[in-house]
Enzyme design. Structure first.
Site, PDB file in Angstrom:
ATOM      1  CE  LYS A  70      -4.079 -60.120  17.907  1.00  0.00           C
ATOM      2  NZ  LYS A  70      -4.535 -59.014  17.363  1.00  0.00           N
ATOM      3  CB  SER A  71      -6.079 -66.748  14.413  1.00  0.00           C
ATOM      4  OG  SER A  71      -5.240 -68.089  15.103  1.00  0.00           O
ATOM      5  N   GLY A  72      -7.930 -64.353  13.334  1.00  0.00           N
ATOM      6  CA  GLY A  72      -8.988 -63.908  13.027  1.00  0.00           C
ATOM      7  C   GLY A  72     -10.150 -63.470  13.486  1.00  0.00           C
ATOM      8  CB  THR A  73     -10.640 -62.634  17.241  1.00  0.00           C
ATOM      9  OG1 THR A  73      -9.362 -63.616  17.095  1.00  0.00           O
ATOM     10  CG2 THR A  73     -11.482 -63.306  18.063  1.00  0.00           C
ATOM     11  CD1 TRP A  75     -13.790 -60.502   8.223  1.00  0.00           C
ATOM     12  CD2 TRP A  75     -12.098 -61.714   7.922  1.00  0.00           C
ATOM     13  NE1 TRP A  75     -13.816 -60.737   6.897  1.00  0.00           N
ATOM     14  CE2 TRP A  75     -12.871 -61.951   7.037  1.00  0.00           C
ATOM     15  CE3 TRP A  75     -11.671 -62.592   7.395  1.00  0.00           C
ATOM     16  CZ2 TRP A  75     -12.517 -62.143   5.206  1.00  0.00           C
ATOM     17  CZ3 TRP A  75     -11.102 -63.598   6.899  1.00  0.00           C
ATOM     18  CH2 TRP A  75     -11.563 -62.615   5.248  1.00  0.00           C
ATOM     19  CG  HIS A 134      -8.823 -65.476  22.328  1.00  0.00           C
ATOM     20  ND1 HIS A 134      -8.693 -66.120  21.456  1.00  0.00           N
ATOM     21  CD2 HIS A 134      -8.860 -64.197  22.743  1.00  0.00           C
ATOM     22  CE1 HIS A 134      -8.874 -64.405  20.836  1.00  0.00           C
ATOM     23  NE2 HIS A 134      -8.904 -64.064  21.420  1.00  0.00           N
ATOM     24  CB  SER A 164      -0.564 -61.726  13.568  1.00  0.00           C
ATOM     25  OG  SER A 164      -1.642 -60.245  14.281  1.00  0.00           O
ATOM     26  NE  ARG A 286       0.950 -56.995  10.922  1.00  0.00           N
ATOM     27  CZ  ARG A 286       1.033 -57.564  10.230  1.00  0.00           C
ATOM     28  NH1 ARG A 286       2.490 -56.511   9.792  1.00  0.00           N
ATOM     29  NH2 ARG A 286       1.239 -58.534  10.023  1.00  0.00           N
ATOM     30  N   GLY A 288      -4.332 -57.685   7.289  1.00  0.00           N
ATOM     31  CA  GLY A 288      -5.208 -58.474   6.895  1.00  0.00           C
ATOM     32  C   GLY A 288      -4.575 -59.340   5.663  1.00  0.00           C
TER      33      GLY A 288
HETATM   34  P1  A3P Z   1      -2.658 -58.913  10.219  1.00  0.00           P
HETATM   35  O1  A3P Z   1      -1.704 -58.779  11.631  1.00  0.00           O
HETATM   36  O2  A3P Z   1      -1.518 -60.123   9.870  1.00  0.00           O
HETATM   37  O3  A3P Z   1      -2.779 -58.000   9.719  1.00  0.00           O
HETATM   38  P2  A3P Z   1      -7.420 -61.183  15.826  1.00  0.00           P
HETATM   39  O4  A3P Z   1      -8.588 -60.980  15.011  1.00  0.00           O
HETATM   40  O5  A3P Z   1      -7.712 -62.502  15.953  1.00  0.00           O
HETATM   41  O6  A3P Z   1      -6.897 -60.726  16.801  1.00  0.00           O
HETATM   42  O7  A3P Z   1      -6.320 -61.404  14.361  1.00  0.00           O
HETATM   43  C1  A3P Z   1      -5.775 -60.201  13.657  1.00  0.00           C
HETATM   44  C2  A3P Z   1      -5.586 -60.545  13.054  1.00  0.00           C
HETATM   45  O8  A3P Z   1      -6.978 -60.457  11.600  1.00  0.00           O
HETATM   46  C3  A3P Z   1      -4.961 -58.488  12.068  1.00  0.00           C
HETATM   47  O9  A3P Z   1      -4.087 -59.691  11.223  1.00  0.00           O
HETATM   48  C4  A3P Z   1      -5.561 -58.515  11.549  1.00  0.00           C
HETATM   49  O10 A3P Z   1      -4.814 -57.064   9.822  1.00  0.00           O
HETATM   50  C5  A3P Z   1      -6.707 -59.281  10.607  1.00  0.00           C
HETATM   51  N1  A3P Z   1      -8.114 -58.615   9.913  1.00  0.00           N
HETATM   52  C6  A3P Z   1      -8.546 -57.750  11.531  1.00  0.00           C
HETATM   53  N2  A3P Z   1      -9.903 -57.987  10.454  1.00  0.00           N
HETATM   54  C7  A3P Z   1     -10.201 -57.915   9.166  1.00  0.00           C
HETATM   55  C8  A3P Z   1     -11.041 -58.818   8.406  1.00  0.00           C
HETATM   56  N3  A3P Z   1     -12.401 -57.865   8.007  1.00  0.00           N
HETATM   57  N4  A3P Z   1     -10.838 -59.185   7.243  1.00  0.00           N
HETATM   58  C9  A3P Z   1      -9.302 -60.104   7.220  1.00  0.00           C
HETATM   59  N5  A3P Z   1      -8.246 -59.811   8.182  1.00  0.00           N
HETATM   60  C10 A3P Z   1      -8.594 -58.847   8.903  1.00  0.00           C
END
Ligand code: A3P
Length: 320
Positions: A70-73, A75, A134, A164, A286, A288
């Site tokens: 949930k840290s932007g993996t 992305w 992770h 998140s 979700r 983002g």
């Molecule tokens: P939120 O729940 O705050 O929206 P992970 O990829 O580590 O599982 O993290 C998921 C989080 O990254 C979610 O946050 C998701 O919406 C956000 N996310 C996914 N794709 C993204 C993107 N392309 N740009 C920015 N945030 C993104």
């Protein structure tokens, strides 16, 4: 993969079922191994971490993208995949790009999953292998630590990670009719009981390596990446060995990758379907945004987390 997961579970279960245990965020319990909480019966789990430590062989040219869930993996996977493979797709229509049809998780593997495969993901010995993970720094396989390979770490502020994770967990729990309350989620997060957590120990472990060995570890934050994605992508591309050339810059390649990997685009591509392990693609997209925690945390909760973060990150120039 499922059959192999069952085999690996059987191989390690006698060891990890005696570890400290807590109720998990999803359906499975969390086990404490080497100071960190891990799920079980999952592709990224205590048993796949143990198996990876026992068998995985790193190469010095490997690149690891490390994050807490949930840290932007997702992305980060998309950005690095699009950057490293850009020559393969540059003369093709955009619709032919894998990220226009597949979840980034299907494009770039977790190293924890290599032990589940019948044949390795990467077979070309000439191009660097890129894995996500992770795992906390101190649990990385010895060969990763010894090989000096490059690591990119992406950190996100703890309050948004909590929010998140809360929503992600409930998306996966929806079938069991047993949704989590935010109060319970908060309590578990502050105790450090999250998959691959405690949050603070995971971040600190990588942050310190980045301070000591900046050529080896690049430390990014989700918030900085959001603020100026193109600028950070240029740095990231250089670090992983795929710097953008002047010609590519002139053609707008950086912006093209930024928009291919944008939240809006990836959410649209992933609005249907599911990963092979059953998680719906849309669960990874979700809001983002930075700061959605303001819609969930009370003032008191926010202060408690600030206090913990201040104590845990004391003496480090690491404000989230
Ligand atoms: P939120 O729940 O705050 O929206 P992970 O990829 O580590 O599982 O993290 C998921 C989080 O990254 C979610 O946050 C998701 O919406 C956000 N996310 C996914 N794709 C993204 C993107 N392309 N740009 C920015 N945030 C993104």
């Amino acid at each position: 993969e499922e059959a192999n997961l069952a085999l690996i579970f059987d191989r390690y279960k006698d060891r990890f079922t005696s570890f400290p245990k807590e109720k998990g965020w999803m359906t499975e319990d969390l086990y404490k191994y080497q100071g960190f909480w891990h799920q079980s019966k999952n592709v990224v789990s205590v048993e796949t971490v143990m198996a990876t430590q026992d068998t995985f062989q790193a190469l010095p040219t490997d690149i690891y993208l490390a994050t807490l869930p949930k840290s932007g993996t997702t992305w980060l996977k998309a950005l690095v995949f699009a950057t490293a493979n850009r020559n393969m797709y540059k003369d093709k229509p955009l619709s032919a790009h894998p990220l226009q049809t597949s979840n980034p998780h299907s494009c770039l593997p977790f190293v924890e999953c290599e032990v589940l495969r019948t044949s390795p993901t990467y077979v070309n010995p000439h191009s660097p292998r890129i894995f996500a993970t992770h795992m906390p720094y101190t649990s990385l396989p010895q060969s990763v630590l010894d090989s000096g390979c490059r690591i990119v770490y992406m950190c996100r502020n703890p309050k948004d990670v909590l929010v998140s994770l809360f929503h992600f967990a409930n998306k996966l729990r929806v079938n069991s009719h047993d949704l989590m309350t935010f109060d319970v989620a908060f309590e578990m997060f502050t105790k450090g009981v999250i998959p691959n957590g405690p949050y603070w120990d995971h971040v600190k472990g990588y942050y310190k390596v980045g301070l000591e060995q900046p050529k080896r570890l690049m430390f990014l934050t989700y918030e900085d990446m959001k603020m100026d994605t193109a600028k950070k992508l240029r740095r990231l591309a250089k670090f992983v060995g795929y710097p953008f050339t002047e010609e590519e810059e002139a053609k707008g390649m950086v912006e093209e990758i930024v928009s291919l990997c944008s939240f809006e685009n990836l959410r649209e591509v992933n609005k249907d379907g599911a990963l092979s392990i059953g998680i719906p693609n849309q669960a990874f997209f979700r809001e983002g945004k930075v700061g959605d925690w303001r819609n969930h945390l009370t003032v008191e909760m926010s202060q408690i987390l600030d206090q913990i973060t201040k104590e845990k990150f004391h003496g480090l120039d690491l404000i989230t």
